[in-house]
Design a protein around this motif. Structure first.
Motif, mmCIF file in Angstrom:
data_model
loop_
_atom_site.group_PDB
_atom_site.id
_atom_site.type_symbol
_atom_site.label_atom_id
_atom_site.label_comp_id
_atom_site.label_asym_id
_atom_site.label_seq_id
_atom_site.Cartn_x
_atom_site.Cartn_y
_atom_site.Cartn_z
ATOM 1 N N LYS A 98 -69.562 62.560 16.907
ATOM 2 C CA LYS A 98 -69.279 61.251 16.326
ATOM 3 C C LYS A 98 -68.563 61.408 14.992
ATOM 4 O O LYS A 98 -68.854 62.317 14.210
ATOM 5 C CB LYS A 98 -70.575 60.466 16.119
ATOM 6 C CG LYS A 98 -71.374 60.213 17.390
ATOM 7 C CD LYS A 98 -70.582 59.390 18.401
ATOM 8 C CE LYS A 98 -71.428 59.067 19.638
ATOM 9 N NZ LYS A 98 -70.651 58.320 20.665
ATOM 10 N N GLY A 99 -67.621 60.510 14.750
ATOM 11 C CA GLY A 99 -66.903 60.535 13.490
ATOM 12 C C GLY A 99 -65.491 60.016 13.666
ATOM 13 O O GLY A 99 -65.137 59.458 14.711
ATOM 14 N N GLU A 100 -64.674 60.210 12.652
ATOM 15 C CA GLU A 100 -63.317 59.669 12.603
ATOM 16 C C GLU A 100 -62.300 60.800 12.529
ATOM 17 O O GLU A 100 -62.511 61.799 11.832
ATOM 18 C CB GLU A 100 -63.172 58.761 11.377
ATOM 19 C CG GLU A 100 -61.842 58.072 11.243
ATOM 20 C CD GLU A 100 -61.539 57.157 12.414
ATOM 21 O OE1 GLU A 100 -60.718 57.578 13.278
ATOM 22 O OE2 GLU A 100 -62.113 56.056 12.479
ATOM 23 N N ASP A 123 -67.229 62.536 9.272
ATOM 24 C CA ASP A 123 -68.318 61.560 9.339
ATOM 25 C C ASP A 123 -68.706 61.207 7.908
ATOM 26 O O ASP A 123 -69.375 61.983 7.231
ATOM 27 C CB ASP A 123 -69.507 62.145 10.098
ATOM 28 C CG ASP A 123 -70.631 61.136 10.306
ATOM 29 O OD1 ASP A 123 -70.418 59.946 10.002
ATOM 30 O OD2 ASP A 123 -71.715 61.534 10.770
ATOM 31 N N GLY A 124 -68.253 60.037 7.449
ATOM 32 C CA GLY A 124 -68.428 59.692 6.036
ATOM 33 C C GLY A 124 -67.567 60.594 5.186
ATOM 34 O O GLY A 124 -66.339 60.596 5.303
ATOM 35 N N SER A 125 -68.198 61.392 4.337
ATOM 36 C CA SER A 125 -67.434 62.381 3.559
ATOM 37 C C SER A 125 -67.759 63.792 4.010
ATOM 38 O O SER A 125 -67.472 64.758 3.298
ATOM 39 C CB SER A 125 -67.735 62.224 2.060
ATOM 40 O OG SER A 125 -69.112 62.432 1.795
ATOM 41 N N ASP A 126 -68.350 63.916 5.196
ATOM 42 C CA ASP A 126 -68.723 65.227 5.728
ATOM 43 C C ASP A 126 -67.780 65.660 6.849
ATOM 44 O O ASP A 126 -67.383 64.846 7.691
ATOM 45 C CB ASP A 126 -70.152 65.204 6.277
ATOM 46 C CG ASP A 126 -71.199 65.109 5.179
ATOM 47 O OD1 ASP A 126 -71.000 65.729 4.124
ATOM 48 O OD2 ASP A 126 -72.206 64.394 5.367
ATOM 49 N N LEU A 127 -67.457 66.930 6.869
ATOM 50 C CA LEU A 127 -66.686 67.511 7.961
ATOM 51 C C LEU A 127 -67.626 67.762 9.130
ATOM 52 O O LEU A 127 -68.535 68.595 9.042
ATOM 53 C CB LEU A 127 -66.027 68.810 7.510
ATOM 54 C CG LEU A 127 -65.261 69.591 8.585
ATOM 55 C CD1 LEU A 127 -64.132 68.755 9.164
ATOM 56 C CD2 LEU A 127 -64.731 70.899 8.011
ATOM 57 N N ALA A 128 -67.424 67.029 10.221
ATOM 58 C CA ALA A 128 -68.327 67.128 11.368
ATOM 59 C C ALA A 128 -67.882 68.194 12.359
ATOM 60 O O ALA A 128 -68.726 68.845 12.986
ATOM 61 C CB ALA A 128 -68.435 65.778 12.076
ATOM 62 N N ALA A 129 -66.569 68.384 12.544
ATOM 63 C CA ALA A 129 -66.108 69.372 13.521
ATOM 64 C C ALA A 129 -64.633 69.671 13.327
ATOM 65 O O ALA A 129 -63.853 68.808 12.907
ATOM 66 C CB ALA A 129 -66.350 68.880 14.952
ATOM 67 N N VAL A 130 -64.269 70.903 13.655
ATOM 68 C CA VAL A 130 -62.873 71.342 13.696
ATOM 69 C C VAL A 130 -62.438 71.334 15.159
ATOM 70 O O VAL A 130 -63.062 71.981 16.005
ATOM 71 C CB VAL A 130 -62.713 72.754 13.105
ATOM 72 C CG1 VAL A 130 -61.250 73.188 13.156
ATOM 73 C CG2 VAL A 130 -63.248 72.803 11.678
ATOM 74 N N LEU A 131 -61.361 70.604 15.453
ATOM 75 C CA LEU A 131 -60.902 70.426 16.828
ATOM 76 C C LEU A 131 -59.605 71.197 17.088
ATOM 77 O O LEU A 131 -59.050 71.832 16.201
ATOM 78 C CB LEU A 131 -60.648 68.939 17.090
ATOM 79 C CG LEU A 131 -61.803 67.963 16.842
ATOM 80 C CD1 LEU A 131 -61.343 66.534 17.107
ATOM 81 C CD2 LEU A 131 -63.005 68.312 17.705
#
Length: 330
Positions: A109-111, A209-217
């Motif tokens: 989840k995230g942007e 996600d917010g100001s957090d890095l959730a994943a590298v794609l």
């Protein structure tokens, strides 16, 4: 090519059954993108009443992009070193199951849309959020670069030769591109240690996600090379998405603050002169890519207003190259 969604769902269920359990079914299958190299689908697996949100990436094999199994291996290696990546359930280079090579991973989840990420930092807390995310990007790159780089089929690419050949293959060039190539050939820095290189580490290929890095794609350009390649690619103007030069590192912060954060996370030193050389090469690389996309349109291979618009950005990269070469360390 038109994809039969019902048939794809059935084939996906068969692929997932050995991983998630007999009786697994697929629900809510929907296409997300139709990119140049890979197509992305979102769906839910249902096993014993338990739902799991998953992502399918699929596309025909080619000579430019890493195979799906190599992508999966590289992501697992990066995860083991501490980089945030989606958990992969299954990947295959074979076309037997789905008609193309494929990779299935958990949904994160995230942007990913950069303009939306930038807008969330417009308020009073924006500077702190950008700085936090920039540090996490530096930490993720440091983790990738300390990961195992001895994967099956990982190529070691000389980037200057690679992009020289790519431009020559189009039988077209510009005076500024040629100046850039000659300057790069004359000022090549000393070799640095070989590491696992993501190859396309930039805003737009990161889930935030917010100001957090959730994943590298998007690991299809993974290879063995130099850490400077990823560092510089993150900092070219194209990946600021309109942010001012003061936010030269991905539109999040200054390039210097990004490099300092990387040095702290990696325990290594970044030679600023060598970094500038790689920034020139990264900018030239983007210019060649823009010219290549224009050629796809102009040749009739893939008539597209989008490709034509990307081609018009060749002149932007020429300007950036002139600026970088004028400011090159003497």
């Amino acid at each position: 090519m038109t994809v039969n969604s019902a048939e794809l769902a059935g084939n996906l269920a068969a692929v997932l059954a050995p991983v998630l359990g007999a009786g697994t079914s697929v629900d809510n299958l929907r296409a997300l993108t139709g990119g140049a190299s890979r197509t992305t689908w979102a769906f839910e697996s249902v096993t014993g009443g338990q739902r799991r949100s998953l992502i399918l990436r699929t596309g025909p094999p080619d000579e430019v992009h890493a195979g799906m199994e190599l992508e999966a291996w590289a992501q697992a290696a990066a995860a083991a070193a501490g980089a945030p990546v989606p958990h992969i359930l299954v990947a295959a280079d074979s076309t037997a199951a789905l008609g193309n090579p494929f990779l299935i991973c958990d949904e994160i989840k995230g942007e990913t849309i950069v303009r939306r990420i930038q807008r969330q930092f417009d308020g009073a807390e924006g500077d702190a959020g950008r700085e936090h995310l920039l540090r996490q990007c530096a930490q993720a790159l440091a983790a990738i670069h300390r990961a195992d780089a001895d994967g099956p089929g990982l190529a070691h690419e000389d980037q200057l030769d690679e992009w020289r050949q790519r431009l020559d293959a189009m039988n077209d060039t510009t005076a500024i591109f040629e100046w850039g190539f000659r300057w790069l050939a004359a000022h090549r820095p000393p070799e640095s240690p070989a590491v696992l290189v993501h190859g396309d580490f930039r805003m737009g290929n990161l889930i935030v996600d917010g100001s957090d890095l959730a994943a590298v794609l998007d690991w299809e350009l993974v290879h063995v090379g130099h850490a400077y390649e990823d560092l510089a690619w993150f900092c070219i103007r194209a990946w600021r998405f309109g942010a001012p030069p003061s936010l030269g590192a991905g539109g999040l912060g200054s390039i210097e603050s990004f490099l300092v954060a990387y040095e702290e996370a990696s325990g290594t030193s970044v030679d600023r002169v060598a970094f500038h050389w790689w920034l020139v090469l990264a900018t030239l690389r983007w210019g060649v890519i823009c010219r290549f996309q224009a050629e796809r349109h102009l040749s009739g291979q893939s008539r597209s207003v989008e490709l034509a618009a990307i081609g018009r950005r060749v002149c932007e990269t020429e300007w950036d190259l002139l600026d970088l070469l004028d400011g090159a360390p003497r």
